[in-house]
Design a protein around this motif. Sequence first.
Motif, PDB file in Angstrom:
ATOM      1  N   ASP A  27       0.856  -1.190   0.000  1.00 19.13           N
ATOM      2  CA  ASP A  27       0.000   0.000   0.000  1.00 19.13           C
ATOM      3  C   ASP A  27       0.889   1.235   0.000  1.00 19.13           C
ATOM      4  O   ASP A  27       1.454   1.611   1.020  1.00 19.13           O
ATOM      5  CB  ASP A  27      -0.913  -0.004   1.231  1.00 19.13           C
ATOM      6  N   ASP A  28       0.986   1.870  -1.158  1.00 22.50           N
ATOM      7  CA  ASP A  28       1.906   3.004  -1.300  1.00 22.50           C
ATOM      8  C   ASP A  28       1.525   4.177  -0.416  1.00 22.50           C
ATOM      9  O   ASP A  28       2.373   4.979  -0.051  1.00 22.50           O
ATOM     10  CB  ASP A  28       1.951   3.442  -2.769  1.00 22.50           C
ATOM     11  N   SER A  29       0.258   4.287  -0.054  1.00 24.71           N
ATOM     12  CA  SER A  29      -0.168   5.433   0.756  1.00 24.71           C
ATOM     13  C   SER A  29       0.019   5.176   2.258  1.00 24.71           C
ATOM     14  O   SER A  29      -0.158   6.094   3.063  1.00 24.71           O
ATOM     15  CB  SER A  29      -1.632   5.764   0.477  1.00 24.71           C
ATOM     16  N   ARG A  30       0.372   3.962   2.640  1.00 27.82           N
ATOM     17  CA  ARG A  30       0.578   3.645   4.054  1.00 27.82           C
ATOM     18  C   ARG A  30       2.059   3.406   4.323  1.00 27.82           C
ATOM     19  O   ARG A  30       2.807   4.320   4.646  1.00 27.82           O
ATOM     20  CB  ARG A  30      -0.266   2.431   4.447  1.00 27.82           C
ATOM     21  N   ASP A  31       2.491   2.163   4.168  1.00 33.20           N
ATOM     22  CA  ASP A  31       3.881   1.813   4.473  1.00 33.20           C
ATOM     23  C   ASP A  31       4.797   1.952   3.260  1.00 33.20           C
ATOM     24  O   ASP A  31       6.007   1.805   3.378  1.00 33.20           O
ATOM     25  CB  ASP A  31       3.948   0.370   5.005  1.00 33.20           C
ATOM     26  N   ASP A  33       5.261   0.919  -1.089  1.00 32.87           N
ATOM     27  CA  ASP A  33       5.376  -0.299  -1.884  1.00 32.87           C
ATOM     28  C   ASP A  33       6.784  -0.416  -2.432  1.00 32.87           C
ATOM     29  O   ASP A  33       7.316   0.556  -2.993  1.00 32.87           O
ATOM     30  CB  ASP A  33       4.380  -0.273  -3.039  1.00 32.87           C
ATOM     31  N   ARG A 220       3.953  14.815  -0.949  1.00 32.03           N
ATOM     32  CA  ARG A 220       3.143  13.623  -0.685  1.00 32.03           C
ATOM     33  C   ARG A 220       1.836  13.990   0.016  1.00 32.03           C
ATOM     34  O   ARG A 220       0.790  13.386  -0.232  1.00 32.03           O
ATOM     35  CB  ARG A 220       3.930  12.616   0.141  1.00 32.03           C
ATOM     36  N   ARG A 224      -1.957  13.415  -1.619  1.00 24.80           N
ATOM     37  CA  ARG A 224      -3.108  12.799  -0.955  1.00 24.80           C
ATOM     38  C   ARG A 224      -4.325  13.726  -1.000  1.00 24.80           C
ATOM     39  O   ARG A 224      -5.460  13.292  -1.242  1.00 24.80           O
ATOM     40  CB  ARG A 224      -2.763  12.462   0.495  1.00 24.80           C
ATOM     41  N   ASN A 229      -3.124   9.398  -4.164  1.00 24.56           N
ATOM     42  CA  ASN A 229      -2.594   8.161  -3.577  1.00 24.56           C
ATOM     43  C   ASN A 229      -3.231   6.965  -4.277  1.00 24.56           C
ATOM     44  O   ASN A 229      -4.463   6.849  -4.322  1.00 24.56           O
ATOM     45  CB  ASN A 229      -2.881   8.114  -2.078  1.00 24.56           C
ATOM     46  N   ARG A 231      -2.700   3.539  -3.646  1.00 20.74           N
ATOM     47  CA  ARG A 231      -2.742   2.259  -2.935  1.00 20.74           C
ATOM     48  C   ARG A 231      -1.796   1.238  -3.579  1.00 20.74           C
ATOM     49  O   ARG A 231      -0.614   1.446  -3.596  1.00 20.74           O
ATOM     50  CB  ARG A 231      -4.187   1.734  -2.849  1.00 20.74           C
ATOM     51  N   GLN A 232      -2.326   0.158  -4.132  1.00 19.69           N
ATOM     52  CA  GLN A 232      -1.476  -0.912  -4.666  1.00 19.69           C
ATOM     53  C   GLN A 232      -0.985  -0.543  -6.069  1.00 19.69           C
ATOM     54  O   GLN A 232      -1.434  -1.072  -7.079  1.00 19.69           O
ATOM     55  CB  GLN A 232      -2.229  -2.232  -4.667  1.00 19.69           C
TER      56      GLN A 232
END
Length: 343
Positions: A27-31, A33, A220, A224, A229, A231-232
Amino acid sequence: MIDLRSDTVTRPTEAMLESMREATFGDDSRDGDPTVIRLEAMAAERMGKEAGAFMPSGTMANLVAMLTHAQRGGEVLLEQGSHTLNAELGGIAGVAGLFYRGLPGHRGAMDLDALREALRPTLRNQMGTALVWMENTHNRAGGAVLPLDHMRSVHALAGERGVPVHLDGARIFNAAAALRTEARTLAQYADSVCFCVSKGLSAPVGSVLCGSKAFIERARAYRRMVGGNMRQAGPLAAAGIVALETMVDRLGEDHRTARRLAEGFHRIDASLVDPREVETNLVRVELRKSGRRAIEWSASLKEKGVLVAPCDAYALRFVTHRHIGDAEVDAAVSAFASLWDGR
């Protein structure tokens, strides 16, 4: 159909498709990728910058750059034919809340005296210059390449006033190929730069915004905010990596076919285009002598199997790419010639 509307119509290579199948799905927007992180690092290295952020499009990368650099009410100085003024639906004002001043220029290069006069500080009765903007290659100027000396001068003038510079480098690798140098050589004259992997580089989606680590960290947050963002995003980034690894060196071939196209049009009528002005993969064809508007020409060419987009009321923009070879160029010229002779 021979599709000369844009290099965005390029399809991903088999190597890209294979890389997409093997990509990570973090998840590029969380931890973050791993594949996206690798693309961003590769892009930053190519641009000579500290960091990068993957974006869905060049329009979003430009918008995020504005939001990150400038405060609402500031003024952006840029050449009056810039893509962000003419094709990005007013995000500069409507979303970023910035004023802008289009400066006169020649083949996309803003007049330096006009820039010098327009740069101004924030005072009690005026909002100052927030950002200076360059575009290389320059879309509306028919893919013209900004000379390095010009870029150096723009950067120096802005730097004297403490104003950041952004480079819309959607086709920066085409510019670098035309100048026989590396993209980082151009990017050194900007504090931030973005480029597309989805044009001549043939990846299906995406652009990367590059700059300092601090700038990209702020960017970043704005990405958002405007819904960027993804995600995958690993599979999309994987295709971008293959694009940077395998497609940059072949861009000169697109420039060659563009010149062949321009030479063909020039033989039909010298008023259509000057081949000497074709530096990259865009060919702007002037139609005023025909008395027919570009939208009419586009419709007529479509009936003959050639897709091309108007870029002005009396001008068409032809864009070569990896799916256009000599046979397609010659067929497009022949179709145009038959219409010109019967106009």
